[in-house]
Scaffold this active site. Structure first.
Site, PDB file in Angstrom:
ATOM      1  N   SER A 109      53.552   5.988  65.462  1.00 27.27           N
ATOM      2  CA  SER A 109      53.060   6.091  66.828  1.00 27.27           C
ATOM      3  C   SER A 109      52.068   7.243  66.936  1.00 27.27           C
ATOM      4  O   SER A 109      52.141   8.222  66.182  1.00 27.27           O
ATOM      5  CB  SER A 109      54.227   6.339  67.780  1.00 27.27           C
ATOM      6  OG  SER A 109      53.779   6.819  69.025  1.00 27.27           O
ATOM      7  N   GLU A 157      55.587   0.529  63.951  1.00 34.46           N
ATOM      8  CA  GLU A 157      55.491   1.965  64.221  1.00 34.46           C
ATOM      9  C   GLU A 157      56.869   2.588  64.034  1.00 34.46           C
ATOM     10  O   GLU A 157      57.882   1.956  64.343  1.00 34.46           O
ATOM     11  CB  GLU A 157      55.034   2.219  65.667  1.00 34.46           C
ATOM     12  CG  GLU A 157      53.558   2.044  65.865  1.00 34.46           C
ATOM     13  CD  GLU A 157      53.120   2.480  67.252  1.00 34.46           C
ATOM     14  OE1 GLU A 157      51.912   2.536  67.468  1.00 34.46           O
ATOM     15  OE2 GLU A 157      53.984   2.762  68.112  1.00 34.46           O
ATOM     16  N   CYS A 188      51.351   6.026  78.417  1.00 28.08           N
ATOM     17  CA  CYS A 188      52.098   7.279  78.220  1.00 28.08           C
ATOM     18  C   CYS A 188      51.174   8.485  78.077  1.00 28.08           C
ATOM     19  O   CYS A 188      50.124   8.417  77.441  1.00 28.08           O
ATOM     20  CB  CYS A 188      53.024   7.153  77.027  1.00 28.08           C
ATOM     21  SG  CYS A 188      54.278   5.878  77.255  1.00 28.08           S
ATOM     22  N   ASP A 235      48.860  -0.098  73.636  1.00 24.62           N
ATOM     23  CA  ASP A 235      48.456   0.000  72.244  1.00 24.62           C
ATOM     24  C   ASP A 235      47.631  -1.153  71.673  1.00 24.62           C
ATOM     25  O   ASP A 235      46.494  -0.971  71.272  1.00 24.62           O
ATOM     26  CB  ASP A 235      49.702   0.195  71.384  1.00 24.62           C
ATOM     27  CG  ASP A 235      50.438   1.472  71.738  1.00 24.62           C
ATOM     28  OD1 ASP A 235      50.596   1.735  72.934  1.00 24.62           O
ATOM     29  OD2 ASP A 235      50.849   2.197  70.833  1.00 24.62           O
ATOM     30  N   LYS A 236      48.194  -2.349  71.568  1.00 25.49           N
ATOM     31  CA  LYS A 236      47.477  -3.436  70.894  1.00 25.49           C
ATOM     32  C   LYS A 236      46.606  -4.224  71.853  1.00 25.49           C
ATOM     33  O   LYS A 236      45.739  -4.981  71.419  1.00 25.49           O
ATOM     34  CB  LYS A 236      48.459  -4.399  70.203  1.00 25.49           C
ATOM     35  CG  LYS A 236      49.440  -3.716  69.287  1.00 25.49           C
ATOM     36  CD  LYS A 236      48.774  -2.705  68.384  1.00 25.49           C
ATOM     37  CE  LYS A 236      49.741  -1.657  67.891  1.00 25.49           C
ATOM     38  NZ  LYS A 236      50.444  -0.911  68.943  1.00 25.49           N
TER      39      LYS A 236
END
Length: 565
Positions: free
Chosen positions: A481, A455, A204, A133-134
Site C-alpha cells: 500500500s 497489497e 484516505c 487506487d485502481k
C-alpha cells in the site's frame, strides 16, 4: 468537434452523429427520447460521464454530487451529459483476505468496461470521476485508449482525523493492530481510534496510492488544477467539478485529445512529481500501464534516472506528519510543479486539459508553505521518494519507497524468514516469531502467482506497530500500500510463479538490501542457485476459478506494469 463549411453556415460533425442522424437512426432517437432527452439534447454533443460512485468505498460515497456538478457544467456549455456506473474496490476493506486479489485485477476490467460503453454509445467526449487506487489508473487507461476529448475530476482526499489531539488516518489504525497484539494499546483505545481516523468521505488522507494517482493525473495534465489535493468535503471540489464539465466542452471544440496532452514529456513530468512527493510504489505499476495505451513505453530505467535528479521535497503520511489538506493549503500540485519548474526539472511546454501549456498555468501558482513543499535546496532527500533495486534476487527489478525507510535500514543484511502467502507471515509477526534483524520474504503473491498481486499493508503495519519497522525488512513479489513505511521492498521480478529467484530462497539464507546502492541480493553463489532451480517445480492446478483464473493467464510481469499480454 470539427466544422464543415456549407455556404455561409456551418454544420457541426460529431462522433455521435453516426448513431443519431438520418432516417435509419430513428429507432436510436426514439430510445434516447425515452430517456427524457429533448430533440436539441439529442442533436447536441453527447458527453459520457464515467462515475465510480458506490456505497462501500468511502472515497466514492459522495461521487454522485461530483457527477451532478460535472453535468451542470456540461449543460451550461451546451453539451448533453449521460452518466454510467463503474466498479470500484476499497483496498482498505479488501486488505488481508481474498478480496485483495481482485483489486489490481479490477484495473483492466474498469478500462475495458469504459471502452465498451464509449464505443457502443459513441460519446463525443468524456468526463471521468474516479477516487481510489485502481479506479484512477483504470479510467486513465480508458481515456488514452479511446482518445476522445476528456477531463478527469477525482472525488478528492479525505480530511485527517483527530485522536487525543493528534492528526491520524487509516494507517494509524492498521499500525494499532500491532500495538494491541503487544499490549501497547488496549482494545478500547483501538475502538476509539477506529471512530476517529476516517472522519468522512474522500480518498484516505495521506500520500497513499489513491491520492498519489489523483495528484499524478493533475501533473500529467489530464486533470484540472486542484484535482489532486482539494479536499473532498470542500465546496472548491464542487466548483472544480463544474469547471471540468465546462472544460471538456472546450476541449471538444478545439479537438484536443488525451494523447495530445499525455505525451512522453508529460509522463516524465508526472514521474518527477511522483519523486518529489514520495508517492506510492504502486505508481510504478500504473504509469507504465497508462502510457502503454498511448503507445509510450516507460521502463524502470526512466524512473531511476528521474529519481536520481529530482529531490524529495514533501513528506506526507506515512512518510511524514503532513496530510493532503496541508498540501492543498501549501499550494497543491501546482505549487509542487512550480517549484520543480524553477529548478528546470519539468517541461513547461506540454499541453494541459486547460487547453493551454503548463507554463502558462504555473504563472498563477504559488507555494504558500515551505515547510510542506520544501525548497529544492532544502529537501527531505536529495533524490526521489522511490528507488528501483536490482540484484540476483530481483534481476528485472524491485521497488521500495525509500523516503519511508529509516536511516538504519537503508542498508540491511539478515536471515530470510520465508512464507508462501501473506496470511502466514502476518500470523508469524503477530505471534512474535519474527525477530529484529530478520528479512521476511512473502512469495507467490505476484500478479500471476497471487493471483492479483495483493497489497500487504497488514504485515508492514504490524511490524510498524510493534516497533520492528526499523529492524526488519520485508521483501515480496506482491506489492505494498502507499500507506506502507519501513524497508518494504515489493514488485520483485520475475515473480515466484514465473520461476524467479525469489522462489528459490530457503529459511536462513542471508539477504542483503542496499537501497543507496540500489541492490538486493541473496548471498548465495550461482552454483547453489542453479541446483535449486533444477529442483524447483512450478505450481500447477486450479486456482480460484472465474475472473482470477483468466487474469492469471493473461497478466504480465510487475516490471512492465502488470498489464495483459
Amino acid at each position: 468537434m470539427k466544422f464543415i463549411d456549407i455556404g455561409k453556415s456551418k454544420e457541426r460533425v460529431l462522433r455521435s452523429d453516426a448513431m443519431k442522424k438520418g432516417i435509419t437512426r430513428a429507432p436510436a432517437r426514439a430510445l434516447m427520447a425515452a430517456l427524457g432527452l429533448t430533440r436539441d439534447e439529442i442533436e447536441g454533443p453527447i458527453v459520457g460521464i464515467a462515475n465510480s460512485a458506490n456505497e462501500i468505498v468511502p472515497g466514492h460515497i459522495h461521487l454522485s454530487a461530483i457527477a451532478n456538478a460535472v453535468k451542470s457544467g456540461v449543460r451550461s456549455a451546451g453539451g448533453t451529459p449521460l452518466e454510467f456506473g463503474v466498479i470500484g474496490v476499497c483496498d482498505g476493506i479488501a486488505m488481508g483476505h481474498q478480496g485483495m486479489k481482485y483489486s489490481l485485477a479490477s484495473r483492466e476490467l474498469i478500462a475495458d468496461s469504459i471502452e465498451i460503453m464509449a464505443m457502443a454509445h459513441l460519446f463525443d467526449a468524456m468526463v471521468f470521476i474516479p477516487n481510489c487506487d485502481k479506479i484512477v489508473p483504470g479510467m486513465l487507461m480508458a481515456a488514452l485508449r479511446l482518445n476522445i476529448p476528456s477531463v478527469v475530476v477525482s472525488g478528492g482526499p479525505m480530511l485527517s482525523g483527530l485522536y487525543h489531539g493528534n492528526k491520524v488516518d487509516v494507517i494509524d489504525v492498521f499500525e494499532a493492530v500491532g500495538k494491541v497484539s503487544q499490549g501497547m494499546m488496549t482494545e478500547e483505545e483501538l475502538a476509539q481510534l477506529e471512530e476517529s481516523a476516517c472522519p468522512g468521505c474522500g480518498s484516505c488522507a495521506g500520500m497513499f496510492t489513491a491520492n498519489s494517482m489523483n495528484c499524478l493525473t493533475e501533473a500529467l495534465g489530464l486533470g484540472l488544477p486542484g484535482n489532486g489535493a482539494v479536499p473532498a468535503v470542500s465546496a472548491a471540489r464542487i466548483r472544480l467539478a463544474k469547471r471540468a464539465g465546462v472544460q471538456v466542452m472546450a476541449l471538444l471544440e478545439k479537438g484536443l485529445r488525451p494523447r495530445d496532452i499525455a505525451t512522453k514529456r508529460a509522463f516524465e513530468n508526472a514521474i518527477a512529481v511522483d519523486m518529489a512527493l514520495g508517492c506510492s510504489t504502486n505508481t510504478i505499476l500504473h504509469l507504465p500501464a497508462i502510457a502503454r495505451e498511448a503507445g509510450i513505453q516507460l521502463d524502470l530505467e526512466l524512473f531511476e534516472s528521474i529519481s536520481d535528479k529530482v529531490p524529495n521535497i514533501c513528506a506526507l503520511s506515512p512518510t511524514g506528519r503532513h496530510h493532503m489538506e496541508d498540501l492543498d493549503a501549501a499550494g497543491g500540485i501546482q505549487g509542487v510543479l512550480k517549484r520543480l519548474a524553477a529548478g528546470g526539472l519539468i517541461d513547461g511546454s506540454v499541453m494541459t486539459a486547460m487547453g493551454r501549456p503548463l507554463s502558462e498555468i504555473l504563472a498563477h501558482a504559488r507555494v504558500e508553505d515551505d515547510s510542506v513543499i520544501r525548497p529544492l535546496d532544502k529537501p527531505y532527500r536529495p533524490s526521489g521518494g522511490i528507488a528501483i533495486l536490482r540484484g540476483n534476487l530481483a534481476p528485472d527489478g524491485a521497488v521500495v519507497k525509500q523516503a519511508a525507510v529509516a536511516p538504519d535500514m537503508q542498508v540491511h543484511e539478515g536471515p530470510a524468514r520465508v512464507f508462501d502467502k501473506e496470511e502466514d507471515a502476518v500470523d508469524a509477526i503477530l505471534t512474535g516469531k519474527i525477530m529484529a534483524g530478520d528479512v521476511v520474504v512473502i512469495r507467490y503473491e505476484g500478479p500471476r502467482g497471487g493471483p492479483g498481486m495483493r497489497e500487504m499493508l497488514g504485515p508492514t503495519s504490524a511490524l510498524a506497530g510493534m516497533g520492528l519497522d526499523a529492524s526488519v525488512a520485508l521483501i515480496t513479489d506482491g506489492r505494498f500500500s502507499g500507506g506502507t513505511r519501513g524497508a518494504a521492498i515489493g514488485h520483485v521480478s520475475p515473480e515466484a510463479a514465473a520461476g524467479g529467484p525469489i522462489a528459490l530462497i530457503n529459511n536462513g539464507d542471508r539477504i542483503k538490501v542496499d537501497i543507496p546502492g540500489k541492490k538486493i541480493d541473496v548471498l548465495l553463489d550461482d552454483e547453489t542457485l542453479r541446483k535449486r532451480r533444477e529442483a524447483w517445480t512450478p505450481r500447477t492446478g486450479a486456482m480460484f476459478g472465474g475472473y482470477l483464473d483468466r487474469y492469471a493467464r493473461q497478466v504480465g510481469s510487475a516490471a512492465g506494469g502488470a498489464v495483459f499480454e
